[in-house]
Design a protein around this motif. Structure first.
Motif, PDB file in Angstrom:
ATOM      1  N   ARG A 104       0.848  -1.195   0.000  1.00 23.68           N
ATOM      2  CA  ARG A 104       0.000   0.000   0.000  1.00 23.68           C
ATOM      3  C   ARG A 104       0.886   1.249   0.000  1.00 23.68           C
ATOM      4  N   TYR A 105       0.411   2.273  -0.692  1.00 19.97           N
ATOM      5  CA  TYR A 105       1.121   3.548  -0.737  1.00 19.97           C
ATOM      6  C   TYR A 105       0.120   4.675  -0.513  1.00 19.97           C
ATOM      7  N   ASP A 106       0.405   5.567   0.450  1.00 17.82           N
ATOM      8  CA  ASP A 106      -0.425   6.738   0.731  1.00 17.82           C
ATOM      9  C   ASP A 106       0.388   8.003   0.533  1.00 17.82           C
TER      10      ASP A 106
ATOM     11  N   LEU B  65       2.553  13.823   4.596  1.00 16.98           N
ATOM     12  CA  LEU B  65       3.506  12.712   4.590  1.00 16.98           C
ATOM     13  C   LEU B  65       3.238  11.703   3.489  1.00 16.98           C
ATOM     14  N   MET B  66       4.217  10.831   3.302  1.00 24.88           N
ATOM     15  CA  MET B  66       4.124   9.668   2.435  1.00 24.88           C
ATOM     16  C   MET B  66       4.286   8.431   3.307  1.00 24.88           C
ATOM     17  N   THR B  67       3.452   7.427   3.081  1.00 27.14           N
ATOM     18  CA  THR B  67       3.524   6.189   3.848  1.00 27.14           C
ATOM     19  C   THR B  67       3.520   4.992   2.912  1.00 27.14           C
ATOM     20  N   GLY B  68       4.426   4.061   3.130  1.00 29.51           N
ATOM     21  CA  GLY B  68       4.467   2.823   2.375  1.00 29.51           C
ATOM     22  C   GLY B  68       4.348   1.628   3.314  1.00 29.51           C
TER      23      GLY B  68
ATOM     24  N   LYS C 177       7.761   5.779   6.550  1.00 27.56           N
ATOM     25  CA  LYS C 177       7.052   7.054   6.620  1.00 27.56           C
ATOM     26  C   LYS C 177       8.033   8.191   6.388  1.00 27.56           C
ATOM     27  N   GLN C 178       7.573   9.164   5.630  1.00 27.91           N
ATOM     28  CA  GLN C 178       8.407  10.343   5.388  1.00 27.91           C
ATOM     29  C   GLN C 178       7.540  11.588   5.441  1.00 27.91           C
ATOM     30  N   LYS C 179       7.798  12.444   6.420  1.00 28.02           N
ATOM     31  CA  LYS C 179       7.100  13.716   6.514  1.00 28.02           C
ATOM     32  C   LYS C 179       7.791  14.725   5.605  1.00 28.02           C
ATOM     33  N   GLN C 180       6.976  15.516   4.917  1.00 30.61           N
ATOM     34  CA  GLN C 180       7.533  16.462   3.955  1.00 30.61           C
ATOM     35  C   GLN C 180       8.481  17.453   4.607  1.00 30.61           C
ATOM     36  N   LYS C 181       8.163  17.876   5.823  1.00 25.82           N
ATOM     37  CA  LYS C 181       8.983  18.895   6.483  1.00 25.82           C
ATOM     38  C   LYS C 181      10.330  18.331   6.929  1.00 25.82           C
TER      39      LYS C 181
END
Length: 329
Positions: A269-271, A285-288, A309-313
């Motif tokens: 899954r990718y969000d 954020l991006m979540t995989g 997880k990667q937060k844009q900031k």
């Protein structure tokens, strides 16, 4: 936490002692769902580890007649609101459902229609909520009334009127939420759905002074189910988040499951969640998520999986290992 687990244990014991009686009554059945996990972060999130009791649903449903049934479910889980930390649970459903031909009516504390199709298609709620639920675009249950009508084998529509704040914050007199959805099955294995809702903010004086507006949700979903795999995608848009004018949130979610054997599948899954003008960049954020699911029997599922997880900031990519377990009857 110890008190919470003890109370859940008491509930489970009571239901277990009456299990034979419940099974003998074909009109009624117990509902027990438990989501638990062990998780551990890596690298800069290495200290984020431990066991968790994500959720426990305990309830009962009973069929009063051939077309009327009632259901009540209690939800035991950790609240994120510090004001609710001492609460051991919530009533999630307390509803009555009436079916007549192609028409279905539900009233009371009911499940909402906003993302139930996406959640059902994703099929792994014990791992992670569906997009709109995970990122608080709406609630899975609320006090209200819903109606579903199946026009034919290809199209059906649903309408809902609810309080608009979810089952954890039941309220009266702060406006209502109106929702309309349409589901289309042009082919046997293909599902298309569109949904829109408006959550009104009825305090006109505050609207004028503080620039508050009603919140609008729009969602589109497409899903395909094959004998050996499923794949689904959804796009979600929320206008005037928390009634703040022009604070919008958008996002995409894509998920797939590949069936290896009857009781084993792999999934991914990718969000991607973002806000206009970066007003909520702290949470964008991006979540995989990817892993394997093993169904021990009809009641228990277990899944080791990896999440990133990667937060844009912040830009750093955080990696976690999860071992999730689901028990459901």
């Amino acid at each position: 936490m110890r008190i919470k687990v003890s109370i859940i244990t008491i509930f489970l014991s009571c239901i277990y002692l009456n299990a034979q009686e419940i099974k003998a009554d074909k009109k009624g059945s117990a509902i027990i769902t438990i989501f638990s996990d062990f998780h551990s972060g890596f690298g800069n999130v290495n200290n984020e580890r431990g066991f968790g009791l994500e959720r426990a649903y305990i309830g009962y449903q009973y069929k009063l007649s051939s077309n009327i049934k009632v259901k009540a479910i209690a939800d035991f889980g950790q609240s994120e609101d510090v004001r609710d930390m001492n609460r051991i649970g919530f009533i999630k459903n307390a509803m009555i459902e009436w079916e007549y031909g192609k028409l279905s009516l539900k009233g009371g504390l009911i499940g909402t229609t906003q993302f139930k199709h996406q959640e059902s298609f994703w099929g792994k709620r014990y791992l992670m909520k569906s997009f709109q639920d995970e990122y608080k675009f709406g609630s899975s249950a609320d006090l209200g009334l819903s109606c579903e009508y199946k026009w034919n084998n290809f199209i059906y529509t649903d309408v809902i009127i609810a309080n608009g704040e979810g089952y954890k914050k039941l309220q009266i007199g702060k406006g209502l939420q109106y929702g309309l959805g349409m589901t289309i099955n042009p082919y046997k294995d293909l599902t298309l759905r569109v949904y829109a809702s408006y959550n009104e903010y009825d305090n006109t004086e505050v609207q004028e002074k503080n620039n508050y507006k009603g919140t609008t949700n729009i969602a589109g979903f497409i899903g395909y189910k094959h004998k050996y795999f499923t794949i689904g995608s959804e796009y979600n848009f929320m206008k005037n988040t928390d009634f703040h004018y022009n604070r919008n949130k958008m996002g995409l979610s894509v998920y797939t499951t590949v069936i290896l054997k009857e009781n084993i599948n792999i999934f991914g899954r990718y969000d991607y969640l973002y806000s206009n003008k970066d007003w909520d960049i702290e949470n964008d954020l991006m979540t995989g998520l990817f892993g394997i699911e093993y169904k021990i029997n009809r009641y228990i599922k277990i899944s080791p999986n990896i999440r990133i997880k990667q937060k844009q900031k912040i830009k750093n990519i955080n990696t976690y290992f999860y071992l999730n377990v689901s028990f459901n009857i």
